[in-house]
Design a protein around this motif. Sequence first.
Motif, PDB file in Angstrom:
ATOM      1  N   GLU A 520      28.159  39.834  34.297  1.00  0.00           N
ATOM      2  CA  GLU A 520      28.567  41.221  34.078  1.00  0.00           C
ATOM      3  C   GLU A 520      28.810  41.924  35.410  1.00  0.00           C
ATOM      4  O   GLU A 520      29.773  42.684  35.564  1.00  0.00           O
ATOM      5  CB  GLU A 520      27.489  41.965  33.284  1.00  0.00           C
ATOM      6  N   ARG A 521      27.937  41.673  36.389  1.00  0.00           N
ATOM      7  CA  ARG A 521      28.110  42.294  37.699  1.00  0.00           C
ATOM      8  C   ARG A 521      29.385  41.772  38.371  1.00  0.00           C
ATOM      9  O   ARG A 521      30.134  42.530  38.986  1.00  0.00           O
ATOM     10  CB  ARG A 521      26.919  41.992  38.588  1.00  0.00           C
ATOM     11  N   LYS A 523      32.097  40.769  36.968  1.00  0.00           N
ATOM     12  CA  LYS A 523      33.263  41.393  36.329  1.00  0.00           C
ATOM     13  C   LYS A 523      33.460  42.822  36.807  1.00  0.00           C
ATOM     14  O   LYS A 523      34.602  43.283  36.919  1.00  0.00           O
ATOM     15  CB  LYS A 523      33.113  41.340  34.808  1.00  0.00           C
ATOM     16  N   ARG A 524      32.366  43.522  37.089  1.00  0.00           N
ATOM     17  CA  ARG A 524      32.511  44.884  37.622  1.00  0.00           C
ATOM     18  C   ARG A 524      33.042  44.858  39.051  1.00  0.00           C
ATOM     19  O   ARG A 524      33.839  45.714  39.441  1.00  0.00           O
ATOM     20  CB  ARG A 524      31.170  45.627  37.559  1.00  0.00           C
ATOM     21  N   LEU A 525      32.598  43.875  39.822  1.00  0.00           N
ATOM     22  CA  LEU A 525      33.048  43.778  41.211  1.00  0.00           C
ATOM     23  C   LEU A 525      34.494  43.294  41.304  1.00  0.00           C
ATOM     24  O   LEU A 525      35.232  43.715  42.199  1.00  0.00           O
ATOM     25  CB  LEU A 525      32.141  42.830  41.996  1.00  0.00           C
ATOM     26  N   PRO A 527      37.401  43.467  38.942  1.00  0.00           N
ATOM     27  CA  PRO A 527      37.941  43.927  37.647  1.00  0.00           C
ATOM     28  C   PRO A 527      39.130  43.118  37.163  1.00  0.00           C
ATOM     29  O   PRO A 527      39.394  43.076  35.959  1.00  0.00           O
ATOM     30  CB  PRO A 527      38.334  45.386  37.933  1.00  0.00           C
ATOM     31  N   ALA A 530      37.797  40.706  34.702  1.00  0.00           N
ATOM     32  CA  ALA A 530      36.894  41.261  33.690  1.00  0.00           C
ATOM     33  C   ALA A 530      37.206  40.794  32.275  1.00  0.00           C
ATOM     34  O   ALA A 530      36.302  40.655  31.448  1.00  0.00           O
ATOM     35  CB  ALA A 530      36.923  42.784  33.755  1.00  0.00           C
ATOM     36  N   SER A 531      38.460  40.525  31.975  1.00  0.00           N
ATOM     37  CA  SER A 531      38.823  40.168  30.593  1.00  0.00           C
ATOM     38  C   SER A 531      38.732  38.671  30.333  1.00  0.00           C
ATOM     39  O   SER A 531      38.980  38.222  29.208  1.00  0.00           O
ATOM     40  CB  SER A 531      40.259  40.632  30.305  1.00  0.00           C
ATOM     41  N   LYS A 577      33.483  43.147  48.886  1.00  0.00           N
ATOM     42  CA  LYS A 577      32.953  44.187  48.013  1.00  0.00           C
ATOM     43  C   LYS A 577      31.631  44.737  48.560  1.00  0.00           C
ATOM     44  O   LYS A 577      30.749  43.975  48.963  1.00  0.00           O
ATOM     45  CB  LYS A 577      32.736  43.621  46.601  1.00  0.00           C
ATOM     46  N   VAL A 579      28.050  46.441  48.267  1.00  0.00           N
ATOM     47  CA  VAL A 579      26.961  46.543  47.298  1.00  0.00           C
ATOM     48  C   VAL A 579      25.697  47.016  48.020  1.00  0.00           C
ATOM     49  O   VAL A 579      25.618  47.013  49.239  1.00  0.00           O
ATOM     50  CB  VAL A 579      26.681  45.181  46.616  1.00  0.00           C
TER      51      VAL A 579
END
Length: 589
Positions: A520-521, A523-525, A527, A530-531, A577, A579
């Motif tokens: 999940e993280r 996919k947020r990083l 995008p 993500a799909s 990215k 964080v």
Amino acid sequence: MSDPEKLIIANCSGFFGDRLSAAREMVQGGPIDVLTGDYLAELTMAILFQKKLKSPEGGYVPTFLKQMEAVMGQCLEKGIRVVANAGGLNPAGLARTLKTTVQTLGLSPRIAYIEGDDLMPRLKTLQQAGEPFTHLDKGVSLADAGAVPITANAYLGAWGIAAALAQGADIVICGRVADAALVAGPCAWRFGWQRTDWDRLAGAYAAGHIIECGAQATGGNYSFVHEVPSYRNVGFPIAEMHPDGSFVITKHPDTGGLVSVGTVTAQLLYEIAAPTYLTPDVAVRIDTLSLTQEGPDRVRGAGTRGEPPPETTKVCINTLGGYKNTMTVVLTGLDIDRKAEIVADTLFDSLGGRERFRTVDVQLVHAEKIDPATNDEAFAFLRITVMDPDADKVGKRFSAKVVEMALANIPGFTLTSPPTNGAPAVVHWPALVSNRHIHQTICIDDRPAVVVEAAGADEPFVVSAPIPDIPAVPGGPTVRAPLGRAFATRSGDKGGNANLGIWAQTPEAYAFLRRFLTIERLKRLLPDCASLPIERYELPNLLAVNFYIRGLLGDGVAASVRSDPQAKTLGEYLRAKIVEMPVSILVTH
């Protein structure tokens, strides 16, 4: 080969187009017993198909001939065996040409070539025998998809190579063998391994996987660039193999690059999915091996466990997916989104609509900066890609329409290239075939001999990975910083999928990584992923986490619409990215 407890295997190629002088450098740079070269990738098979269309005697890697001209005499003098997959789609043709070439040099090596990987002549028969060649990701059979195959090659194992060397071959020319089989075959021959020596075979396949991509194991494409002393004349990798399957990865002295636990870890993570790495001869448990820095530019690998291989072999099928063309419009300055909209709408209106093409992909790449310091810093890029079975439609009829807009469209209109013709869009079709249909034929001195593929175990078994001792996640002050200031990555393509491995340098940093970087993280990083379905695997022995991203590259490198169709940049994208993480895990240089 004076040392019975060591076989020195050097690699001189990681792809078709790699450094031409590497073969000479490896032969002259220090003692070696075997020279290997890996020239094939999924895309390469499609390239070689085009060469074979132009000349039926082609279909192999021509640069291998030049390398052999430079080193064959020295190899014969020093007793160095050569094993390479440069045969591509035509191992016999390469063997014939090479024989003529070396004869003109006054040399007479024993040249063997291995066949059995090319399934194209048997494809219909195999389908009738119940082999559906179902796409590993799409779940559709080759016949139901109506696909038009142009190449179909099974990944062969190491035993044909071992047999050829046992028959006295000086040069072994392979087609589509598993890349790491180029190391496992000589080891099995030299040390007299049996087909059920799973752990020994696993160690050799792990070493082969490390050195198969050339300088990627010796500092090339390595995230922590500050650790590499020099990028000038980066040395190619060497695997010093031992009878128990353990190995030392190194390089010749006085060469650039670096061999460290980090560079070896990075290559181990390259193009894998689950920690069980499947090969035709053994299932390699990458989560069991240990790496130790033995000395400068020397990394020892030991403890690799193996399991019996699956009853199927992977097949690399390429199908003709029509034709593809891309044009890139440079957008400058203000109102970038509106300008992109105008360009796309105008273009497809002049072409009769988007629906005229089977596939349309429009990507706006925002590279522009606010208050740019230079002209180039004001640029954004609009990449427009079309695909269709009709070559005419995606050729100059498409690209010329883009050019025609130059004086009648947005301000500052310019392009990155003149109008271009479309190129074939080759679709990668990964599938499996039963091992019972695959046999290797070794041809030496015009006498063919058949080697049956490796047998499985009487009773299947599963190896247990060591239970890791992971420390607590570090406490203390935190900082917002790029992920790459603490972690390294390695990414690459597997057909239409991509893998993204990320690893830490300390157990404490790994403890943070393991907890922090969930699917999940990620996919947020990222995008743009993500799909997509993503699988996550932990390899605590390497302080690493590996992600397998399905569908990111569409139908493979030759048909992908991404700017980076091989996912080489994906890892560095993640490292950029920012964080929140503990200050204590940051890497300082």
